[in-house]
Design an enzyme around this catalytic site. Sequence first.
Site, PDB file in Angstrom:
ATOM      1  N   HIS A  39       0.972  -1.267   0.051  1.00  0.00           N
ATOM      2  CA  HIS A  39       0.197  -0.055  -0.110  1.00  0.00           C
ATOM      3  C   HIS A  39       0.956   1.340   0.150  1.00  0.00           C
ATOM      4  O   HIS A  39       0.509   2.190  -0.376  1.00  0.00           O
ATOM      5  CB  HIS A  39      -0.877  -0.087   1.244  1.00  0.00           C
ATOM      6  CG  HIS A  39      -2.144  -1.057   1.071  1.00  0.00           C
ATOM      7  ND1 HIS A  39      -3.395  -0.477   1.438  1.00  0.00           N
ATOM      8  CD2 HIS A  39      -2.268  -1.990   0.338  1.00  0.00           C
ATOM      9  CE1 HIS A  39      -4.219  -1.637   0.963  1.00  0.00           C
ATOM     10  NE2 HIS A  39      -3.671  -2.404   0.510  1.00  0.00           N
ATOM     11  N   ASN A  64      -7.097   2.338   3.684  1.00  0.00           N
ATOM     12  CA  ASN A  64      -6.031   2.022   4.438  1.00  0.00           C
ATOM     13  C   ASN A  64      -6.366   1.633   5.994  1.00  0.00           C
ATOM     14  O   ASN A  64      -5.787   1.455   6.735  1.00  0.00           O
ATOM     15  CB  ASN A  64      -4.720   3.055   4.313  1.00  0.00           C
ATOM     16  CG  ASN A  64      -3.939   2.985   3.103  1.00  0.00           C
ATOM     17  OD1 ASN A  64      -3.874   1.650   2.489  1.00  0.00           O
ATOM     18  ND2 ASN A  64      -3.378   3.915   2.656  1.00  0.00           N
ATOM     19  N   HIS A 123      -1.761 -13.207  -1.118  1.00  0.00           N
ATOM     20  CA  HIS A 123      -3.272 -13.495  -0.371  1.00  0.00           C
ATOM     21  C   HIS A 123      -3.216 -15.084  -0.024  1.00  0.00           C
ATOM     22  O   HIS A 123      -4.223 -15.247   0.672  1.00  0.00           O
ATOM     23  CB  HIS A 123      -4.427 -13.219  -1.319  1.00  0.00           C
ATOM     24  CG  HIS A 123      -4.257 -11.874  -1.541  1.00  0.00           C
ATOM     25  ND1 HIS A 123      -4.413 -11.313  -2.920  1.00  0.00           N
ATOM     26  CD2 HIS A 123      -4.065 -10.665  -0.788  1.00  0.00           C
ATOM     27  CE1 HIS A 123      -4.282  -9.893  -2.703  1.00  0.00           C
ATOM     28  NE2 HIS A 123      -4.111  -9.571  -1.488  1.00  0.00           N
TER      29      HIS A 123
END
Length: 236
Positions: A81, A111, A211
């Site tokens: 991010h 976020n 993930h």
Amino acid sequence: MPAPPSSSSSVCTFLLIFLLAVRASNCAAKATKNTRPPRQLSVDYYAKKCPQLEQIVGSVTSQQFKEAPVSGPATIRLFFHDCFVEGCDASILISTKPGSKELAEKDAEDNKDLRVEAFQTINKANELVERKCPGIVSCADILAVAARDFVHLAGGPYYQVKKGRWDGKISMASRVQYNIPRANFTIDQQLKLFNSKGLTLEDLVVLSGAHTFGFAHCKQFVGRLYNYRGTKQPDP
Ligand code: HEM
């Protein structure tokens, strides 16, 4: 050199995380000058001025991984991010200035679910690094090294991290929304975003393998379980 890849795609994911070339409030103080010469990143960037860097960060990441394993995925996501908004400059660690109308990156909607353990990890590492090498190492480099450590601690390969990043001064929530992919993005939307960062379809596929690690909140996929595109049925 990174360790040779095994056949597993998650290992490839880990290898490619270093393609992503993300600081707590105390880190923000390091971002000082407006005009800074470009730096050539290198593996031995701190060899003379802070040779113990990786060992110091390693002591924190290994302890965090034992005591709060969620720090691993949390830090890898924090790195991602950070990197996707204005580059890997640790601007995600800067706090919103009290009284400021403009929120900082970390307070952007996209976020909000970044875990506190990731910020704690970088803060702890930064504190130790500052004790040994005051004013030398950027938080952006600490974050890149910590993310690599967690890849390795989680069973992925060990790779060398090039260092020498500057810490950014600009951290604006308004720059987050269009730079971070959302759970409901189509592949075309994801690819467009990755392409805009110089990353390919292969990078997208491989990096998405991150993930296999960590958690998602129910709100991210509940629609696909019970009401896919308004059908009141699960996503087929
Ligand atoms: C390709 C587009 C991507 C989308 C749409 C996406 C979306 C998401 C979403 C919705 C979550 C769950 C967040 C939550 O509920 O708290 C998540 C978690 C996560 N993402 Fe991504 N992501 C993407 C790419 C990446 C990349 C490139 C990386 C790193 C290389 C990454 C690493 C992670 C990690 C490690 C977690 C788990 C975090 C944790 O457990 O704290 N993601 N992502």
